[in-house]
Design a protein around this motif. Structure first.
Motif, PDB file in Angstrom:
ATOM      1  N   ASP A   2       7.089   6.966  -1.860  1.00 15.33           N
ATOM      2  CA  ASP A   2       8.230   7.433  -1.071  1.00 15.33           C
ATOM      3  C   ASP A   2       9.101   6.267  -0.596  1.00 15.33           C
ATOM      4  N   GLU A   3       8.516   5.084  -0.526  1.00 14.20           N
ATOM      5  CA  GLU A   3       9.254   3.871  -0.137  1.00 14.20           C
ATOM      6  C   GLU A   3       9.666   3.059  -1.368  1.00 14.20           C
ATOM      7  N   ALA A  17       7.189  -3.779   3.584  1.00 17.40           N
ATOM      8  CA  ALA A  17       7.489  -2.343   3.573  1.00 17.40           C
ATOM      9  C   ALA A  17       6.207  -1.522   3.425  1.00 17.40           C
ATOM     10  N   ALA A  18       5.279  -1.997   2.597  1.00 13.97           N
ATOM     11  CA  ALA A  18       4.020  -1.279   2.399  1.00 13.97           C
ATOM     12  C   ALA A  18       3.200  -1.246   3.681  1.00 13.97           C
ATOM     13  N   THR A  40       4.243  -1.619   6.744  1.00 16.94           N
ATOM     14  CA  THR A  40       4.937  -0.790   7.732  1.00 16.94           C
ATOM     15  C   THR A  40       4.641   0.683   7.499  1.00 16.94           C
ATOM     16  N   ARG A  41       4.691   1.108   6.242  1.00 15.13           N
ATOM     17  CA  ARG A  41       4.420   2.515   5.914  1.00 15.13           C
ATOM     18  C   ARG A  41       2.972   2.885   6.225  1.00 15.13           C
ATOM     19  N   LEU A  42       2.041   2.000   5.907  1.00 14.78           N
ATOM     20  CA  LEU A  42       0.633   2.277   6.210  1.00 14.78           C
ATOM     21  C   LEU A  42       0.391   2.342   7.715  1.00 14.78           C
ATOM     22  N   ALA A  83       2.633   7.932  -0.261  1.00 20.94           N
ATOM     23  CA  ALA A  83       3.326   7.302   0.873  1.00 20.94           C
ATOM     24  C   ALA A  83       4.087   6.054   0.431  1.00 20.94           C
ATOM     25  N   LEU A  84       3.480   5.262  -0.427  1.00 15.89           N
ATOM     26  CA  LEU A  84       4.149   4.049  -0.892  1.00 15.89           C
ATOM     27  C   LEU A  84       5.233   4.371  -1.919  1.00 15.89           C
ATOM     28  N   GLU A  91       2.556   3.415   9.850  1.00 12.05           N
ATOM     29  CA  GLU A  91       3.087   4.725  10.229  1.00 12.05           C
ATOM     30  C   GLU A  91       2.081   5.832   9.979  1.00 12.05           C
ATOM     31  N   LEU A  92       1.196   5.620   8.997  1.00 11.96           N
ATOM     32  CA  LEU A  92       0.130   6.597   8.710  1.00 11.96           C
ATOM     33  C   LEU A  92      -1.078   6.431   9.632  1.00 11.96           C
ATOM     34  N   ASP A 144       7.117  -6.507  -1.665  1.00 10.19           N
ATOM     35  CA  ASP A 144       6.957  -5.173  -1.065  1.00 10.19           C
ATOM     36  C   ASP A 144       5.915  -5.109   0.044  1.00 10.19           C
TER      37      ASP A 144
END
Length: 127
Positions: free
Chosen positions: A88-89, A113-114, A116-118, A85-86, A120-121, A110
């Motif tokens: 991919d960003e 962004a990290a 935010t992605r987590l 997942a990370l 989303e999971l 980072d």
């Protein structure tokens, strides 16, 4: 057992401290983590807290993201799901696994962004 079940609703804490990953001559008692193998000693510590005379190389500017959940040994793919997942960003990680908890270090730049992605999971992020 599905690794994504642990991410959805799981808590991730972002460290206040900034860390440095050091290659050292010997372990340091003040380290967050020390990894020793046949060829080197790696010390992860809050920046500025170890003896500079012990340092061979240093990579500065990391924040620690701790997955505040007990991860069973039979769980397959948890760290792979986080890393993918990370990745991919385009976020590089330095992963550390403790007995029942995983941590990833991400560069300070980072963190937003990290997290935010987590989120989303399905993770709840605490800073």
């Amino acid at each position: 057992m599905d690794s994504t079940d642990f991410l959805d609703g799981g808590t991730v804490t972002v460290s206040e401290a900034t860390y440095t990953v050091y290659k050292t001559e010997r372990p340091e008692s003040s380290a967050f983590a020390t990894i020793r193998d046949e060829t080197e000693t790696t010390v992860i510590a809050e920046t500025g807290t170890i003896d500079d005379s012990n340092v061979i190389e240093a990579e500065r500017g990391w924040k620690r993201l701790t997955f505040e959940m007990v991860l069973p040994f039979e769980l397959v793919g948890f760290l792979a799901a986080v890393a993918t997942a990370l990745a991919d960003e385009d976020i590089s990680i330095f992963a550390i696994s403790a007995y029942s908890t995983d941590h990833v270090l991400v560069k300070d730049a980072d963190v937003e962004a990290a997290t935010t992605r987590l989120e989303e999971l399905g993770c709840h992020v605490r800073e």
